[in-house]
Design a protein around this motif. Structure first.
Motif, PDB file in Angstrom:
ATOM      1  N   PRO A 277     -63.828 -39.381  -0.501  1.00 50.67           N
ATOM      2  CA  PRO A 277     -62.628 -39.675   0.305  1.00 50.67           C
ATOM      3  C   PRO A 277     -61.687 -38.474   0.325  1.00 50.67           C
ATOM      4  N   PRO A 278     -61.088 -38.158   1.488  1.00 52.16           N
ATOM      5  CA  PRO A 278     -60.157 -37.022   1.554  1.00 52.16           C
ATOM      6  C   PRO A 278     -59.019 -37.120   0.551  1.00 52.16           C
ATOM      7  N   VAL A 279     -58.565 -38.362   0.276  1.00 53.21           N
ATOM      8  CA  VAL A 279     -57.475 -38.535  -0.685  1.00 53.21           C
ATOM      9  C   VAL A 279     -57.911 -38.064  -2.068  1.00 53.21           C
ATOM     10  N   ALA A 280     -59.175 -38.360  -2.425  1.00 50.51           N
ATOM     11  CA  ALA A 280     -59.683 -37.920  -3.722  1.00 50.51           C
ATOM     12  C   ALA A 280     -59.805 -36.399  -3.775  1.00 50.51           C
ATOM     13  N   VAL A 281     -60.231 -35.798  -2.666  1.00 50.70           N
ATOM     14  CA  VAL A 281     -60.322 -34.337  -2.614  1.00 50.70           C
ATOM     15  C   VAL A 281     -58.941 -33.718  -2.788  1.00 50.70           C
ATOM     16  N   LEU A 282     -57.939 -34.309  -2.139  1.00 51.02           N
ATOM     17  CA  LEU A 282     -56.571 -33.813  -2.282  1.00 51.02           C
ATOM     18  C   LEU A 282     -56.094 -33.921  -3.726  1.00 51.02           C
ATOM     19  N   ALA A 283     -56.402 -35.052  -4.366  1.00 50.11           N
ATOM     20  CA  ALA A 283     -55.973 -35.255  -5.748  1.00 50.11           C
ATOM     21  C   ALA A 283     -56.593 -34.216  -6.674  1.00 50.11           C
ATOM     22  N   LEU A 284     -57.831 -33.810  -6.383  1.00 51.29           N
ATOM     23  CA  LEU A 284     -58.493 -32.804  -7.209  1.00 51.29           C
ATOM     24  C   LEU A 284     -58.058 -31.388  -6.846  1.00 51.29           C
ATOM     25  N   ALA A 285     -57.704 -31.176  -5.564  1.00 46.67           N
ATOM     26  CA  ALA A 285     -57.379 -29.827  -5.104  1.00 46.67           C
ATOM     27  C   ALA A 285     -55.949 -29.415  -5.429  1.00 46.67           C
ATOM     28  N   VAL A 286     -55.019 -30.375  -5.435  1.00 48.19           N
ATOM     29  CA  VAL A 286     -53.611 -30.038  -5.646  1.00 48.19           C
ATOM     30  C   VAL A 286     -53.356 -29.344  -6.979  1.00 48.19           C
TER      31      VAL A 286
ATOM     32  N   GLY B  81     -52.327 -35.106   4.946  1.00 53.91           N
ATOM     33  CA  GLY B  81     -51.798 -33.886   4.343  1.00 53.91           C
ATOM     34  C   GLY B  81     -50.309 -33.956   4.091  1.00 53.91           C
ATOM     35  N   ALA B  82     -49.623 -34.847   4.821  1.00 58.54           N
ATOM     36  CA  ALA B  82     -48.180 -35.005   4.615  1.00 58.54           C
ATOM     37  C   ALA B  82     -47.868 -35.525   3.219  1.00 58.54           C
ATOM     38  N   THR B  83     -48.832 -36.167   2.574  1.00 58.25           N
ATOM     39  CA  THR B  83     -48.598 -36.691   1.222  1.00 58.25           C
ATOM     40  C   THR B  83     -48.563 -35.594   0.171  1.00 58.25           C
ATOM     41  N   VAL B  84     -49.061 -34.396   0.513  1.00 55.05           N
ATOM     42  CA  VAL B  84     -49.059 -33.292  -0.456  1.00 55.05           C
ATOM     43  C   VAL B  84     -48.230 -32.111   0.055  1.00 55.05           C
ATOM     44  N   GLY B  85     -47.312 -32.387   0.953  1.00 59.63           N
ATOM     45  CA  GLY B  85     -46.383 -31.358   1.391  1.00 59.63           C
ATOM     46  C   GLY B  85     -46.838 -30.510   2.552  1.00 59.63           C
ATOM     47  N   ALA B  86     -47.916 -30.876   3.223  1.00 60.91           N
ATOM     48  CA  ALA B  86     -48.361 -30.137   4.400  1.00 60.91           C
ATOM     49  C   ALA B  86     -47.687 -30.727   5.637  1.00 60.91           C
ATOM     50  N   SER B  87     -46.826 -29.972   6.278  1.00 61.78           N
ATOM     51  CA  SER B  87     -46.093 -30.478   7.443  1.00 61.78           C
ATOM     52  C   SER B  87     -47.019 -30.591   8.642  1.00 61.78           C
TER      53      SER B  87
ATOM     54  N   ILE C 270     -55.186 -29.602   2.109  1.00 60.43           N
ATOM     55  CA  ILE C 270     -55.677 -30.411   3.218  1.00 60.43           C
ATOM     56  C   ILE C 270     -56.735 -29.655   4.019  1.00 60.43           C
ATOM     57  N   ILE C 271     -56.635 -28.328   4.092  1.00 60.87           N
ATOM     58  CA  ILE C 271     -57.684 -27.557   4.762  1.00 60.87           C
ATOM     59  C   ILE C 271     -59.000 -27.709   4.015  1.00 60.87           C
ATOM     60  N   VAL C 272     -58.954 -27.653   2.684  1.00 61.86           N
ATOM     61  CA  VAL C 272     -60.173 -27.839   1.880  1.00 61.86           C
ATOM     62  C   VAL C 272     -60.750 -29.234   2.106  1.00 61.86           C
ATOM     63  N   ALA C 273     -59.886 -30.244   2.098  1.00 65.06           N
ATOM     64  CA  ALA C 273     -60.348 -31.622   2.297  1.00 65.06           C
ATOM     65  C   ALA C 273     -60.987 -31.793   3.674  1.00 65.06           C
ATOM     66  N   LEU C 274     -60.360 -31.260   4.710  1.00 64.16           N
ATOM     67  CA  LEU C 274     -60.903 -31.377   6.065  1.00 64.16           C
ATOM     68  C   LEU C 274     -62.195 -30.585   6.216  1.00 64.16           C
ATOM     69  N   LEU C 275     -62.271 -29.445   5.553  1.00 64.80           N
ATOM     70  CA  LEU C 275     -63.495 -28.642   5.592  1.00 64.80           C
ATOM     71  C   LEU C 275     -64.673 -29.441   5.044  1.00 64.80           C
ATOM     72  N   LEU C 276     -64.498 -30.032   3.872  1.00 67.31           N
ATOM     73  CA  LEU C 276     -65.581 -30.821   3.267  1.00 67.31           C
ATOM     74  C   LEU C 276     -65.911 -32.040   4.116  1.00 67.31           C
ATOM     75  N   TYR C 277     -64.887 -32.667   4.664  1.00 65.47           N
ATOM     76  CA  TYR C 277     -65.082 -33.889   5.431  1.00 65.47           C
ATOM     77  C   TYR C 277     -65.744 -33.609   6.785  1.00 65.47           C
ATOM     78  N   GLY C 278     -65.556 -32.418   7.308  1.00 66.15           N
ATOM     79  CA  GLY C 278     -66.086 -32.114   8.630  1.00 66.15           C
ATOM     80  C   GLY C 278     -67.446 -31.442   8.642  1.00 66.15           C
ATOM     81  N   LEU C 279     -68.015 -31.177   7.470  1.00 64.44           N
ATOM     82  CA  LEU C 279     -69.287 -30.460   7.418  1.00 64.44           C
ATOM     83  C   LEU C 279     -70.469 -31.291   7.898  1.00 64.44           C
ATOM     84  N   LEU C 280     -70.514 -32.559   7.507  1.00 60.03           N
ATOM     85  CA  LEU C 280     -71.719 -33.369   7.746  1.00 60.03           C
ATOM     86  C   LEU C 280     -72.111 -33.448   9.220  1.00 60.03           C
ATOM     87  N   PRO C 281     -71.216 -33.811  10.161  1.00 55.19           N
ATOM     88  CA  PRO C 281     -71.663 -33.886  11.566  1.00 55.19           C
ATOM     89  C   PRO C 281     -72.173 -32.550  12.099  1.00 55.19           C
ATOM     90  N   ILE C 282     -71.561 -31.463  11.664  1.00 53.41           N
ATOM     91  CA  ILE C 282     -71.975 -30.143  12.161  1.00 53.41           C
ATOM     92  C   ILE C 282     -73.348 -29.765  11.606  1.00 53.41           C
TER      93      ILE C 282
END
Length: 260
Positions: free
Chosen positions: A117-126, A208-214, A136-148
């Motif tokens: 889950p992206p939330v879990a990635v954020l919790a580990l990345a922060v 991403g707004a939950t970790v300060g990303a505007s 949030i860029i790291v979370a989206l990167l991991l989340y977006g890899l599979l379809p590509i």
């Protein structure tokens, strides 16, 4: 040029212009609506007062919606570009003879990235990256890899072996076959994967707004915290319109290589 030839040429230009408008008209309409709402949200204050009649402030004012839209697009664009670069390169590498042994590993790693889950990635990345845009860029990167990865593998693997034989018979090198034969033939399938990845990430970026990303998640998170439904609706509307604009643009892009 005679008058009749000039008339035919003019009609041809008008016809091409109409065809272009029909092709790109829907994305342009959605983009126009997105921009009108971004810069003219204040004109809908009376409507939002119907949603929150007892709230003094119904328009999100802590930051410009245009600035939040720009940040949202930036984050999604960076994450998607990295996902395309890494996922596409990995998928191409494992479809080459030297890398076929790593194909199951790459497919599994891409699947793991989306099952997290992206939330879990954020919790580990922060803790490692700090608050802000980078987690949030790291979370989206991991989340977006599979379809590509999945669509690139499917597109390249689905090419008729006879096409490869014909290309090699013409004296083409491996790199030339990839650039001039495989990628053009697999383009519709690859673009479909990119379309799915980008569209999903547009919605996911709001967390991403939950970790300060505007970004456009700010009004949504602020609305949840303050119990202000009007804020939530404003953020959700803009994110939804952005996703539809991008998705309809990819739909038009997919029609071109398919028809060709």
């Amino acid at each position: 040029m005679s008058e009749s030839e000039l008339l035919v040429e003019t009609r041809g230009q008008v016809g091409r212009g109409v065809a272009q408008w029909r092709h790109w008209g829907v994305p342009l309409i959605w983009l126009t609506l997105l921009l009108l709402l971004t810069f003219g949200m204040a004109q809908l204050e009376a409507l939002f007062r119907l949603i929150e009649p007892d709230t003094r402030q119904v328009l999100y004012h802590r930051s410009s919606l245009a600035a939040l839209l720009g940040q949202h697009v930036f984050v999604v664009a960076v994450a998607s570009a990295l996902a395309i670069l890494l996922g596409g390169s990995a998928a191409i590498a494992v479809t080459r003879p030297a890398g076929r042994d790593f194909l199951p590993l790459v497919a599994q790693l891409a699947s793991i990235g989306q099952t997290f889950p992206p939330v879990a990635v954020l919790a580990l990345a922060v803790p490692a990256l700090g608050f802000g845009t980078l987690p949030i860029i790291v979370a989206l990167l991991l989340y977006g890899l599979l379809p590509i990865v999945r669509n690139t593998l499917a597109g390249l693997s689905g090419i008729d072996p006879g096409v490869h034989e014909a290309a090699r018979g013409m004296g083409m090198t491996g790199g030339q076959i990839l650039r001039q034969v495989e990628l053009p033939l697999a383009a519709p399938v690859i673009l479909a994967g990119i379309r799915t990845s980008v569209t999903i990430n547009i919605a996911t970026a709001a967390i991403g707004a939950t970790v300060g990303a505007s970004n456009l998640g700010d009004p949504i998170i602020s609305g949840i915290v303050n119990g202000n439904t009007a804020y939530i609706v404003q953020g959700a509307l803009l994110i939804g319109l952005l996703a539809i604009t991008v998705d309809s643009t990819f739909e038009r892009l997919l029609r071109r290589p398919t028809s060709r």
